[in-house]
Motif scaffolding. Structure first.
Motif, PDB file in Angstrom:
ATOM      1  N   VAL A   3       0.848  -1.015  -0.193  1.00  0.00           N
ATOM      2  CA  VAL A   3      -0.040  -0.034   0.118  1.00  0.00           C
ATOM      3  C   VAL A   3       0.758   1.321  -0.203  1.00  0.00           C
ATOM      4  CG1 VAL A   3      -1.619   1.230   1.513  1.00  0.00           C
ATOM      5  CG2 VAL A   3      -1.782  -0.758   0.660  1.00  0.00           C
ATOM      6  N   MET A   4       1.997   1.336   0.569  1.00  0.00           N
ATOM      7  CA  MET A   4       2.629   2.495   0.712  1.00  0.00           C
ATOM      8  C   MET A   4       3.366   2.518  -0.309  1.00  0.00           C
ATOM      9  SD  MET A   4       5.239   3.971   2.748  1.00  0.00           S
ATOM     10  CE  MET A   4       6.998   2.255   2.228  1.00  0.00           C
ATOM     11  N   LEU A   5       4.240   2.169  -1.049  1.00  0.00           N
ATOM     12  CA  LEU A   5       4.841   1.893  -2.231  1.00  0.00           C
ATOM     13  C   LEU A   5       4.231   2.095  -3.266  1.00  0.00           C
ATOM     14  CD1 LEU A   5       7.140  -1.202  -1.933  1.00  0.00           C
ATOM     15  CD2 LEU A   5       7.389   1.344  -1.579  1.00  0.00           C
ATOM     16  N   ALA A   6       2.360   2.153  -3.324  1.00  0.00           N
ATOM     17  CA  ALA A   6       1.087   2.338  -4.125  1.00  0.00           C
ATOM     18  C   ALA A   6       1.100   4.064  -4.232  1.00  0.00           C
ATOM     19  CB  ALA A   6      -0.167   1.682  -4.062  1.00  0.00           C
ATOM     20  N   ALA A   7       1.495   4.520  -2.783  1.00  0.00           N
ATOM     21  CA  ALA A   7       0.533   5.698  -2.302  1.00  0.00           C
ATOM     22  C   ALA A   7       1.396   6.357  -1.814  1.00  0.00           C
ATOM     23  CB  ALA A   7      -0.406   6.011  -2.270  1.00  0.00           C
ATOM     24  N   PRO A   8       3.486   6.602  -1.791  1.00  0.00           N
ATOM     25  CA  PRO A   8       3.770   7.426  -1.190  1.00  0.00           C
ATOM     26  C   PRO A   8       3.767   7.982  -0.140  1.00  0.00           C
ATOM     27  CG  PRO A   8       5.210   6.725  -3.709  1.00  0.00           C
ATOM     28  CD  PRO A   8       3.340   6.171  -3.544  1.00  0.00           C
ATOM     29  N   ALA A   9       2.813   9.056  -0.837  1.00  0.00           N
ATOM     30  CA  ALA A   9       2.599  10.264  -0.426  1.00  0.00           C
ATOM     31  C   ALA A   9       0.878  10.417   1.235  1.00  0.00           C
ATOM     32  CB  ALA A   9       1.601  11.381  -1.498  1.00  0.00           C
ATOM     33  N   ASP A  10       0.798   8.702   0.737  1.00  0.00           N
ATOM     34  CA  ASP A  10      -0.555   8.564   2.127  1.00  0.00           C
ATOM     35  C   ASP A  10       0.453   8.361   2.897  1.00  0.00           C
ATOM     36  OD1 ASP A  10      -2.653   8.130   3.717  1.00  0.00           O
ATOM     37  OD2 ASP A  10      -2.290   5.849   2.096  1.00  0.00           O
ATOM     38  N   THR A  11       0.157   9.505   4.083  1.00  0.00           N
ATOM     39  CA  THR A  11       0.809   9.421   5.253  1.00  0.00           C
ATOM     40  C   THR A  11       0.657   7.930   6.601  1.00  0.00           C
ATOM     41  OG1 THR A  11      -0.425  10.992   6.380  1.00  0.00           O
ATOM     42  CG2 THR A  11       2.095  12.047   5.444  1.00  0.00           C
TER      43      THR A  11
END
Length: 115
Positions: free
Chosen positions: A22-30
């Motif tokens: 999930v983090m790699l798919a959306a790096p800006a998602d804190t």
């Protein structure tokens, strides 16, 4: 060494991998980053490691090996024989059933309780 249940380690490893994707798919998602870091910290605590990469590697090894093999790998020790050591006792080690030289009870026999 106290180790967690394998099913708990597997569950936490799956959780870590999910949040990693999930983090790699959306790096800006804190929020995703926070969950990813929390899951990495949980693995660190479970596996007794200081960084998440080491904890993930240890968790994968732990799940793939038997418990005795994992413990031997972590401690770096081979099985110790239970043979009785031969030769003289090290200095300061009392004979079985005896008192050590230089202990309070040897220095002050009057203070020792007699039954």
């Amino acid at each position: 060494m106290l180790l967690p249940a394998k099913n708990e380690v597997a569950r936490q490893l799956r959780r870590y991998r999910m949040w990693e994707r999930v983090m790699l798919a959306a790096p800006a998602d804190t929020a995703a980053r926070d969950h990813f870091e929390d899951s990495g910290y949980t693995l660190c605590v479970l596996m007794g490691k200081r960084c998440a990469r080491e904890a993930v590697a240890a968790a994968e090894r732990y799940l793939q090996t038997t418990l005795p093999a994992y413990l031997q790998e972590q401690t770096g020790q081979t099985r110790k024989s239970r043979a009785v050591p031969h030769g003289p006792r090290p200095s300061g080690v009392p004979p079985r059933g005896g008192r050590a030289v230089g202990t309070r009870s040897a220095q002050f026999p009057s203070r020792v309780r007699r039954r």
